[in-house]
Design an enzyme around this catalytic site. Structure first.
Site, short mmCIF file in Angstrom:
data_model
loop_
_atom_site.label_atom_id
_atom_site.label_comp_id
_atom_site.label_asym_id
_atom_site.label_seq_id
_atom_site.Cartn_x
_atom_site.Cartn_y
_atom_site.Cartn_z
N HIS A 89 0.84 -1.20 0.00
CA HIS A 89 0.00 0.00 0.00
C HIS A 89 0.87 1.24 0.00
O HIS A 89 1.81 1.35 0.80
CB HIS A 89 -0.94 0.03 1.20
CG HIS A 89 -1.86 1.23 1.17
ND1 HIS A 89 -2.86 1.35 0.22
CD2 HIS A 89 -1.89 2.36 1.91
CE1 HIS A 89 -3.48 2.50 0.40
NE2 HIS A 89 -2.91 3.13 1.41
N SER A 90 0.56 2.18 -0.91
CA SER A 90 1.28 3.44 -1.04
C SER A 90 2.77 3.14 -1.30
O SER A 90 3.09 2.42 -2.25
CB SER A 90 1.06 4.30 0.20
OG SER A 90 1.41 5.65 -0.02
N MET A 91 3.67 3.64 -0.47
CA MET A 91 5.09 3.32 -0.65
C MET A 91 5.31 1.81 -0.72
O MET A 91 6.17 1.31 -1.45
CB MET A 91 5.92 3.90 0.48
CG MET A 91 7.36 3.41 0.52
SD MET A 91 8.21 3.87 2.03
CE MET A 91 9.66 2.80 1.95
N SER A 116 -1.53 -1.04 -4.30
CA SER A 116 -2.64 -0.29 -3.73
C SER A 116 -2.22 1.14 -3.41
O SER A 116 -1.16 1.36 -2.81
CB SER A 116 -3.12 -1.00 -2.45
OG SER A 116 -4.01 -0.20 -1.71
#
Length: 247
Positions: A89-91, A116
Site C-alpha cells: 500500500h502506497s510506498m 494499492s
C-alpha cells in the site's frame, strides 16, 4: 524462521500459499493485523516490519530503496517454498514491485502483485517530502487522513514517528525505477476515487509494468480506502489466489 522483518499475527502453517504485505511510508506491520486475521487460515500472511518503528524503533530507518529491497528479498527467500502473493500500500507498492522483480530474477515468480494506493513506477514523483520540515510532514499526514489526529497532537509520539516517515520518503523519493523492466506475474491495481495524492489514471499505468494480466479496481474513499473496504480487498486477494492456483 524468526526475523525482525516478518510478523505473523495469525499464522496459518497449513495454508497452501502465502501473502506478503508491505506497509506505507511511516507505517508498520500492525497496519495489516486485520487483513491477516481475515485471510487466515486459508492464506499464511507475512507482514513486513521495516527498521525504525515499533519493536525496531532503536534501529535506523533504511533510507536507500535498493538496500531496503535487497534486505527484504533475502529475508523472504526462506519463505518461498510456497507460492507468494505480494500486496503493498502506497510506498509499500513500490517496495513490493521491486521485491517482485528481484524474486523473479532469482527464479521465484509470485502469483501476483497487488499495488494499492500508488501511481505506477513510470510516473515521476512530484513531491520531495523528505526535505520538508516537521510541520509540513504533519500537514501531509493530516491531508492523507491516515494517522489518528490524537497521535498528531502528541509531540512525544510524533518524535518517534517522524524519523521513520522521513527515512521512508527519502528511500522512495531518491529512487528512480529502471525503465523498461516489467514483471512476469499479474498485477492488480487498487485505489480510492477521492485520493488527494494519487490519480486513478496514473494507477492504471501499472498495466505497462507486467507482461502478464492486469486488472484495476477503484474503491470509494481517499488514500486509506483500505480501512473501509477491508472485506472487499481481502476477497480480491482470495479470488486472485484461487484463479492462479485453481483452488
Amino acid at each position: 524462521m524468526n526475523s525482525p522483518w516478518i510478523k505473523r499475527y495469525h499464522p496459518a502453517p497449513q495454508a497452501p500459499t502465502r501473502a506478503v504485505f508491505f506497509p506505507h511510508a511511516g507505517g508498520s506491520a500492525t497496519s495489516f493485523f486485520a487483513a491477516a486475521k481475515a485471510l487466515s487460515p486459508d492464506v499464511d500472511v507475512l507482514a513486513m516490519q521495516y527498521p525504525g518503528r515499533q519493536d525496531r524503533l532503536a534501529e535506523r530507518p533504511i533510507e536507500d530503496m535498493g538496500t531496503l529491497v535487497d534486505r527484504i528479498t533475502d529475508e523472504l527467500m526462506p519463505w518461498t517454498d510456497r507460492p507468494l502473493t505480494l500486496f503493498g500500500h502506497s510506498m509499500g507498492s513500490s517496495v513490493a514491485y521491486e521485491v517482485a522483480l528481484r524474486l523473479e530474477e532469482k527464479g521465484v515468480r509470485p502469483l501476483g502483485l497487488f499495488a494499492s494506493g500508488r501511481a505506477a513506477p513510470s510516473v515521476p514523483l512530484s513531491r520531495r517530502l523528505h526535505l520538508a520540515d516537521d510541520g509540513e510532514l504533519v500537514r501531509h499526514l493530516m491531508e492523507l487522513s491516515g494517522t489518528d489526529a490524537q497521535l498528531l497532537a502528541e509531540e512525544g509520539l510524533l518524535r518517534m514517528v517522524l524519523p521513520a516517515l522521513r527515512g521512508d520518503y527519502r528511500a522512495l523519493e531518491t529512487h528512480f525505477p529502471e525503465p523498461g523492466r516489467s514483471l512476469a506475474c499479474p498485477v492488480v491495481a487498487l485505489c480510492g476515487d477521492a485520493d488527494p495524492v494519487v490519480d486513478p489514471d496514473d494507477v492504471a499505468l501499472w498495466e505497462r509494468h507486467t507482461s502478464a494480466s492486469f486488472r484495476m479496481r477503484v474503491f470509494t474513499g481517499g488514500h486509506f480506502f483500505l480501512d473501509a473496504h477491508l472485506p472487499a480487498v481481502t476477497q480480491e486477494i482470495r479470488d486472485h489466489i484461487a484463479a492462479m492456483t485453481g483452488r
